[in-house]
Structure formats: structure tokens, C-alpha cells
Design a protein around this motif. Structure first.
Motif, PDB file in Angstrom:
ATOM      1  N   GLU A   1     -11.052   6.869   3.888  1.00  0.00           N
ATOM      2  CA  GLU A   1     -10.505   8.191   4.167  1.00  0.00           C
ATOM      3  C   GLU A   1      -9.765   8.750   2.959  1.00  0.00           C
ATOM      4  OE1 GLU A   1      -8.823   8.314   8.481  1.00  0.00           O
ATOM      5  OE2 GLU A   1      -8.588   6.243   7.805  1.00  0.00           O
ATOM      6  N   PRO A   2      -9.987  10.029   2.628  1.00  0.00           N
ATOM      7  CA  PRO A   2      -9.190  10.647   1.562  1.00  0.00           C
ATOM      8  C   PRO A   2      -7.769  10.893   2.063  1.00  0.00           C
ATOM      9  CG  PRO A   2     -10.570  12.299   2.621  1.00  0.00           C
ATOM     10  CD  PRO A   2     -10.932  10.967   3.242  1.00  0.00           C
ATOM     11  N   LEU A   3      -6.808  10.820   1.160  1.00  0.00           N
ATOM     12  CA  LEU A   3      -5.407  10.997   1.536  1.00  0.00           C
ATOM     13  C   LEU A   3      -4.870  12.289   0.945  1.00  0.00           C
ATOM     14  CD1 LEU A   3      -4.245   7.320   0.928  1.00  0.00           C
ATOM     15  CD2 LEU A   3      -4.801   8.374   3.116  1.00  0.00           C
ATOM     16  N   ASP A   4      -4.482  13.184   1.835  1.00  0.00           N
ATOM     17  CA  ASP A   4      -3.934  14.470   1.415  1.00  0.00           C
ATOM     18  C   ASP A   4      -2.413  14.351   1.345  1.00  0.00           C
ATOM     19  OD1 ASP A   4      -3.122  17.053   1.006  1.00  0.00           O
ATOM     20  OD2 ASP A   4      -4.041  17.875   2.820  1.00  0.00           O
ATOM     21  N   PRO A   5      -1.818  14.443   0.152  1.00  0.00           N
ATOM     22  CA  PRO A   5      -0.361  14.298   0.046  1.00  0.00           C
ATOM     23  C   PRO A   5       0.408  15.408   0.754  1.00  0.00           C
ATOM     24  CG  PRO A   5      -1.302  15.015  -2.047  1.00  0.00           C
ATOM     25  CD  PRO A   5      -2.452  14.651  -1.163  1.00  0.00           C
ATOM     26  N   ASN A   6      -0.274  16.525   1.039  1.00  0.00           N
ATOM     27  CA  ASN A   6       0.378  17.628   1.754  1.00  0.00           C
ATOM     28  C   ASN A   6       0.355  17.430   3.269  1.00  0.00           C
ATOM     29  OD1 ASN A   6       0.945  19.189  -0.625  1.00  0.00           O
ATOM     30  ND2 ASN A   6      -1.223  19.751  -0.706  1.00  0.00           N
ATOM     31  N   ASP A   7      -0.405  16.433   3.718  1.00  0.00           N
ATOM     32  CA  ASP A   7      -0.482  16.120   5.147  1.00  0.00           C
ATOM     33  C   ASP A   7       0.552  15.036   5.444  1.00  0.00           C
ATOM     34  OD1 ASP A   7      -1.051  15.483   7.754  1.00  0.00           O
ATOM     35  OD2 ASP A   7      -3.106  14.799   7.364  1.00  0.00           O
ATOM     36  N   VAL A   8       1.618  15.399   6.117  1.00  0.00           N
ATOM     37  CA  VAL A   8       2.697  14.433   6.393  1.00  0.00           C
ATOM     38  C   VAL A   8       2.300  13.420   7.449  1.00  0.00           C
ATOM     39  CG1 VAL A   8       4.516  16.031   5.701  1.00  0.00           C
ATOM     40  CG2 VAL A   8       3.762  15.989   8.094  1.00  0.00           C
ATOM     41  N   GLU A   9       1.065  13.552   8.002  1.00  0.00           N
ATOM     42  CA  GLU A   9       0.591  12.600   8.992  1.00  0.00           C
ATOM     43  C   GLU A   9      -0.727  11.967   8.544  1.00  0.00           C
ATOM     44  OE1 GLU A   9       0.474  14.843  12.616  1.00  0.00           O
ATOM     45  OE2 GLU A   9       2.650  14.872  12.839  1.00  0.00           O
ATOM     46  N   ASN A  10      -0.932  11.887   7.233  1.00  0.00           N
ATOM     47  CA  ASN A  10      -2.133  11.199   6.761  1.00  0.00           C
ATOM     48  C   ASN A  10      -1.998   9.705   7.047  1.00  0.00           C
ATOM     49  OD1 ASN A  10      -1.066   9.647   4.472  1.00  0.00           O
ATOM     50  ND2 ASN A  10      -0.928  11.562   3.334  1.00  0.00           N
ATOM     51  N   PRO A  11      -3.088   8.914   6.929  1.00  0.00           N
ATOM     52  CA  PRO A  11      -3.032   7.506   7.342  1.00  0.00           C
ATOM     53  C   PRO A  11      -1.914   6.692   6.695  1.00  0.00           C
ATOM     54  CG  PRO A  11      -5.302   8.166   7.046  1.00  0.00           C
ATOM     55  CD  PRO A  11      -4.472   9.327   6.596  1.00  0.00           C
ATOM     56  N   VAL A  12      -1.644   6.880   5.411  1.00  0.00           N
ATOM     57  CA  VAL A  12      -0.573   6.102   4.778  1.00  0.00           C
ATOM     58  C   VAL A  12       0.794   6.612   5.222  1.00  0.00           C
ATOM     59  CG1 VAL A  12       0.497   5.461   2.588  1.00  0.00           C
ATOM     60  CG2 VAL A  12      -1.982   5.414   2.813  1.00  0.00           C
TER      61      VAL A  12
ATOM     62  N   ILE B   1       0.836  -1.206   0.000  1.00  0.00           N
ATOM     63  CA  ILE B   1       0.000   0.000   0.000  1.00  0.00           C
ATOM     64  C   ILE B   1       0.871   1.256   0.000  1.00  0.00           C
ATOM     65  CG2 ILE B   1      -1.527   1.374   1.492  1.00  0.00           C
ATOM     66  CD1 ILE B   1      -3.004  -1.257   2.125  1.00  0.00           C
ATOM     67  N   VAL B   2       1.911   1.259   0.806  1.00  0.00           N
ATOM     68  CA  VAL B   2       2.824   2.408   0.845  1.00  0.00           C
ATOM     69  C   VAL B   2       3.473   2.627  -0.517  1.00  0.00           C
ATOM     70  CG1 VAL B   2       5.019   3.234   1.788  1.00  0.00           C
ATOM     71  CG2 VAL B   2       3.273   2.316   3.318  1.00  0.00           C
ATOM     72  N   ALA B   3       3.922   1.541  -1.153  1.00  0.00           N
ATOM     73  CA  ALA B   3       4.563   1.656  -2.468  1.00  0.00           C
ATOM     74  C   ALA B   3       3.579   2.171  -3.515  1.00  0.00           C
ATOM     75  CB  ALA B   3       5.125   0.297  -2.891  1.00  0.00           C
ATOM     76  N   ALA B   4       2.342   1.663  -3.476  1.00  0.00           N
ATOM     77  CA  ALA B   4       1.326   2.107  -4.441  1.00  0.00           C
ATOM     78  C   ALA B   4       0.961   3.568  -4.214  1.00  0.00           C
ATOM     79  CB  ALA B   4       0.085   1.225  -4.322  1.00  0.00           C
ATOM     80  N   TYR B   5       0.904   3.977  -2.950  1.00  0.00           N
ATOM     81  CA  TYR B   5       0.600   5.383  -2.636  1.00  0.00           C
ATOM     82  C   TYR B   5       1.710   6.296  -3.149  1.00  0.00           C
ATOM     83  CZ  TYR B   5       0.093   9.650   0.114  1.00  0.00           C
ATOM     84  OH  TYR B   5      -0.016  10.968   0.503  1.00  0.00           O
ATOM     85  N   ASP B   6       2.965   5.932  -2.929  1.00  0.00           N
ATOM     86  CA  ASP B   6       4.091   6.740  -3.417  1.00  0.00           C
ATOM     87  C   ASP B   6       4.059   6.853  -4.942  1.00  0.00           C
ATOM     88  OD1 ASP B   6       5.028   7.191  -0.866  1.00  0.00           O
ATOM     89  OD2 ASP B   6       6.543   5.606  -0.931  1.00  0.00           O
TER      90      ASP B   6
END
Length: 388
Positions: free
Chosen positions: A105-116, A7-12
């Protein structure tokens, strides 16, 4: 832990391509379901899926809802009731008999503490962690608090304390018991109307110390890679222990036994397999291993060989404790009729899985009650489930 890494790799990858994403997390299950709390699935705006929240039954509907979450940028709690005999409302026969609650949950790439980002942080070091997700079943249509905090033994990361101080204090008081039990847990927040917290206990990936680089080890390495293990291959033969023969391993250590043991890092989530076919090499490795708190040490070969290894240690003045001896599994693997290297690899990892999960191998058809047994129930409606 492999699912988290995927999941982390796919998000990146999605972030690098400018794609918006959402994360679906199973936060509570009542009854029978294919996946348990803590199962996750990453969804991109164009419909790519990584991970799973069911056996394939719910993913289609969850995809559509996740795309809505991405569009609206608001979390959504979805409940799937598979106890309803009319399974066709989901378009398929579900074959389950439970109620599955999924937070998207939506993931905000600008939020360095988002769930992913918190999941990524949990994998950065080989530390145990607890991640918390706050939700309300009663007010499912209201905006959910969601995944906000990652606890490590000596650090806390997240914004919950600033945004919801009272809930944060309750969670912080309960965290020590989660670390102690080493199980996932669902708990009510006292004083708040129908607010629940899902505590996910996250272990580092199992580290596999694999001594031996013969041909019989090749299928075992492939299977360990599929299972998401961190693989260190150790051997004294440089023409055998190569990245060409073993492209899936994370690290290769070459050298004599007395040289390599000092280069190895051990922790409580490390297992060792002795498959060198070299008695002297394994005697020295076993001598070093008895100083570590490994939960599993598997030795390939007949029981007589292991007895001779123990005799060698005792002859060298090394007393084998009952605790250490109980961690030795030899001959290695479950008795499932294995003969080929691939079948032996299956038997080995079946045994490892049982030991690491504290299970006694048996046929599921003979099990009384649900596959996933409820392990803890208290007066404040607290539920705990085995870590997935």
C-alpha cells in the motif's frame, strides 16, 4: 512489537526527509513460510527497507513492486508461490513450501489514518488493538481496499465506515470474537465476491519489571532490548542502577522495596524477574506481586530460596493461591545447560517466550506437521493464526 516500532520510526524519518513510502503486509499464507500474516516491511522510494516479509527471499522483488506502487499510488496484491520447484524465477532457492499473499500500500503523509499512522496509534497506549486489512485474492489485479480501521476496546479509527458501510458492519460484528480469542484471523465477507478481511490482534510490548542491577543483569537487559521489551529497572542501589550501566532501559526506579512497589504500573502483559540477590527485598516485592495478575514471575536462585520466600509470605498472613503459585517460575529459565550470564539470559527469555505464547518447549524436529499450526477453521472459511 519491536518491528512495528521500527517501521513507525523509519516512516517518521522518511517523512521528515520528504521521501515517499509504501508498506508491504503479509495478509495470507497457505502452507509453509518464514513469516506469517501480519509481518510487515516499509519501503522508501530510494530502496530503504525496514522490517521483513520473508527470510530474505522475497524482499528484492517486493522492493521493486513497492517502488511501482509508490509511483502509481495504488495498492497492489502480490502472490508468491514457493511451492513451484522452479524457485529460480525469483532469483534464489526459496526453501519454503507455501503461497504468500502480500498487500503493498502507498502511504500518504497527508492521510492521518494511513496504515502506518494506525500502527502508530496502536502503540500510543498500552491497550490491545485489532487492525483490519481488506483484500481480494480473486480480483488481485483490481484496486484493493487495504488497511482501513483500528479497533480498540472503546474506540474506532478509520474511514471504512464511510467508504464501505456494509463491509464495516460485518467487521464490527466480528471484532468482539477477535478480542476474545486474542489471535490473528482471516475471514470471508459474506455477500461479497471473494473479499477477505485480515484481523491482526496487536498487544502492547511486553513490560519487563527487572528487580536487580547487578553485573549478571547487564546481558539480560541487552537481550530484552533486542526483543523489544519495555524495561523498568528497579533497585535500591543508586550506584548500580544507572543509565550509564543500563542505557537500554526505559525507566529506572530507585528505592527500598516498600517504596518502589507503589510506583510500578502493572498490566496483563507485564512480567517480573527477581534478581536482586537480596532475600528481604524480594520477599516484599513478591508480597506486592501476588496482588497483580502477572502471567510470569521469575526468581533467580535455587528452589529452596523460593520456598523460603513463600514461607515468609505465609508467616506474614499472606495466603498464596494456586493461581499465583502457577505463575512463579523458580529456578528461573529453561534447562538448556546455561552457566554464563549470557547463557542464563538466553534460558530466561526462552522460558518467558514459551510461557507468553502458551507453548511447551520442544525440538522443532520432533514436531508433527507444520511449525505454524492452523488453529481455527469454520464453515465460512475463517482461519486464525497465533499472534506473531
Amino acid at each position: 512489537m519491536k518491528e512495528i516500532n521500527n517501521i513507525v520510526a523509519a516512516y517518521d524519518k522518511a517523512e521528515s526527509q520528504g521521501k515517499k513510502t509504501a508498506l508491504a503486509t503479509v495478509v495470507k499464507v497457505d502452507g509453509s513460510a518464514y513469516r506469517r500474516p501480519g509481518a510487515r516491511m516499509l519501503v522508501t522510494e530510494d530502496g530503504e527497507l525496514t522490517g521483513a516479509i520473508s527470510g530474505g527471499c522475497l524482499e528484492g522483488d517486493a522492493l521493486r513492486k513497492a517502488q511501482l506502487v509508490i509511483f502509481q499510488q495504488k495498492p497492489m496484491l502480490v502472490t508468491y508461490d514457493t511451492t513451484d520447484e522452479d524457485d529460480q524465477k525469483f532469483g534464489v532457492g526459496l526453501g519454503c513450501n507455501g503461497i504468500i499473499h502480500v498487500l503493498i500500500e502507498p502511504l500518504d503523509p497527508n492521510d492521518v489514518e494511513n496504515p502506518v499512522a494506525l500502527l502508530k496509534l496502536s502503540q500510543r497506549t498500552r491497550e490491545i488493538c485489532v487492525m483490519t486489512t481488506i483484500f481480494s485474492l480473486k480480483y488481485a489485479s483490481a484496486e484493493q481496499i487495504g488497511t482501513k480501521v483500528l479497533f480498540k476496546k472503546d474506540s474506532i479509527t478509520g474511514t471504512l465506515e464511510k467508504e464501505h458501510g456494509e463491509i464495516f458492519e460485518q467487521i464490527r460484528n466480528e471484532i468482539p470474537s477477535v478480542f476474545e480469542s486474542q489471535h490473528n484471523k482471516i475471514s470471508e465477507c459474506i455477500g461479497f465476491d471473494a473479499v477477505h478481511v485480515f484481523y491482526q490482534f496487536i498487544k502492547p510490548p511486553t513490560k519487563l519489571l527487572l528487580f536487580g542491577a547487578g553485573n549478571d543483569v547487564i546481558p539480560l537487559v541487552k537481550m530484552a532490548h533486542i526483543l523489544g521489551y519495555e524495561i523498568t529497572l528497579i533497585d535500591g542501589r543508586k550506584n548500580y542502577a544507572t543509565s550509564e550501566r543500563f542505557p537500554e532501559v526505559n525507566q529506572i526506579i530507585l528505592g527500598k522495596a516498600d517504596e518502589v512497589v507503589s510506583k510500578i504500573e502493572f498490566d496483563s502483559n507485564t512480567i517480573a524477574l527477581l534478581m536482586t540477590h537480596n532475600f528481604e527485598y524480594e520477599a516484599q516485592v513478591l508480597s506486592a506481586a501476588q496482588m497483580q495478575s502477572l502471567p510470569y514471575i521469575g526468581i533467580l536462585g535455587p528452589k529452596k530460596k523460593t520456598e523460603k520466600l513463600k514461607e515468609r509470605l505465609e508467616a506474614n498472613g499472606i495466603k498464596i493461591s494456586e493461581g499465583f503459585e502457577s505463575k512463579i517460575y523458580a529456578p528461573i529459565g529453561l534447562d538448556i545447560g546455561s552457566e554464563t550470564p549470557e547463557e542464563i539470559a538466553l534460558a530466561i527469555f526462552s522460558e518467558v517466550q514459551a510461557v507468553m505464547k502458551g507453548k511447551s518447549p520442544s525440538f522443532l524436529r520432533d514436531k508433527k506437521g507444520p511449525i505454524h499450526m492452523e488453529e481455527l477453521k469454520s464453515t465460512n472459511s475463517t482461519l486464525a493464526y497465533g499472534n506473531q
